[in-house]
Design an enzyme around this catalytic site. Sequence first.
Site, PDB file in Angstrom:
ATOM      1  CG  HIS A   1      -4.514   0.137   3.898  1.00 23.45           C
ATOM      2  ND1 HIS A   1      -3.845  -0.855   3.227  1.00 23.45           N
ATOM      3  CD2 HIS A   1      -5.400   0.662   3.002  1.00 23.45           C
ATOM      4  CE1 HIS A   1      -4.313  -0.947   1.983  1.00 23.45           C
ATOM      5  NE2 HIS A   1      -5.251  -0.027   1.823  1.00 23.45           N
TER       6      HIS A   1
ATOM      7  CB  CYS B   1      -0.980  -0.017   1.175  1.00 26.41           C
ATOM      8  SG  CYS B   1      -0.231   0.160   2.813  1.00 26.41           S
TER       9      CYS B   1
ATOM     10  CG  HIS C   1      -6.745   0.460  -1.565  1.00 31.42           C
ATOM     11  ND1 HIS C   1      -6.940  -0.233  -0.394  1.00 31.42           N
ATOM     12  CD2 HIS C   1      -7.747   0.042  -2.398  1.00 31.42           C
ATOM     13  CE1 HIS C   1      -7.999  -1.015  -0.490  1.00 31.42           C
ATOM     14  NE2 HIS C   1      -8.511  -0.868  -1.689  1.00 31.42           N
TER      15      HIS C   1
END
Length: 355
Positions: free
Chosen positions: A318, A270, A330
Amino acid sequence: MAAHRRPRQHPFRGRTARTAALLAMAGAATTTGFDGIAQAGPRLTPTQVKTEVDTLYREAESATQKYDGAKEQADAGERRLTSLRDEAARKTQKLNSARDALGTFAAAQYRSGDIAPAWQLALSSDPNRYLDDAALAERAGDRQAAAVSQVRRQLQEIERLRGAARVELKSLKSHQDELRRQKASVTGKLTEARRLLAELSPSQRDHVTGADATAPAAASRSADGARQALEQAGAVAAPDSRAAAAVAYAFAKLGSPYVWGATGPHSFDCSGLVQAAYRAAGVSLPRTTYAQIDAGRRVSRSELRPGDLVFFYSGVSHVGLYIGNGRMIHAPNPSAPVRVAPIDQMPFAGATRVV
């Protein structure tokens, strides 16, 4: 004597008792062993598997960020160590040259016999020439004294560099140990997640991992396809050219696989995706989510605009790249490629504007 005789046992009583005990033990073993293997517990429902897998992925991603941070520190440590060693080598070479020069001067003094200046003046056939030479020699002696002092300083500097290298090497080994620990943590959690997913049917697995959500705009990788995907996602134009370039890069990477620790160009985790997107736009970002959230100006959810970094979970483990209209691009986890997703899909933790 009869009172002391042992009572006569039935010929099968002892054997029967032992057999019964063995059968009982065998039954227990079957119950706890074979039944335990065959029936370790009730099979998890797809919903329960999704909950377990999501938790494992989240924990693995947190460990991945720690791994990325440790790797960044280890790489920087290796560069510093190499620089220190190179500098020490250069200074050692310079020191050796200075030592050679001092050795040549000392040998010349030895060959001249080092006669006292008064006797040299008395024995000289040209006293005036001698006085000129004596003044030159005195200046040369001052230079040699300065050279000796310089050698001493060089020795001290080299020892300082070697000490700094030893400290850096110790720090590097510590970061490498942390790398190994975090790698073991990540691989262990991902292995368990794969095991749980393997127990599901293909259709259940697709539902749990959200594989069907990758379809919109996932096929386009060219610049034209990226713009088309941007329109399909309903995103508005990024107000900054660098933010627009980062968003375009991320769209071009739709469908790329998630690989923990990867920063592109063909696979990403990520934070690696976000870093690569802005690197393509000429902006340098830190490697981890923990550092990226502090890389720019914090903005509220209501202020979001395309190109902003959006972070999730209480541990800020994240990150995604906001593209407008409540959506982001993402790299979710190993079971899902780079994709477009709503930002309310995960617990929102904050946002940062880096340009």
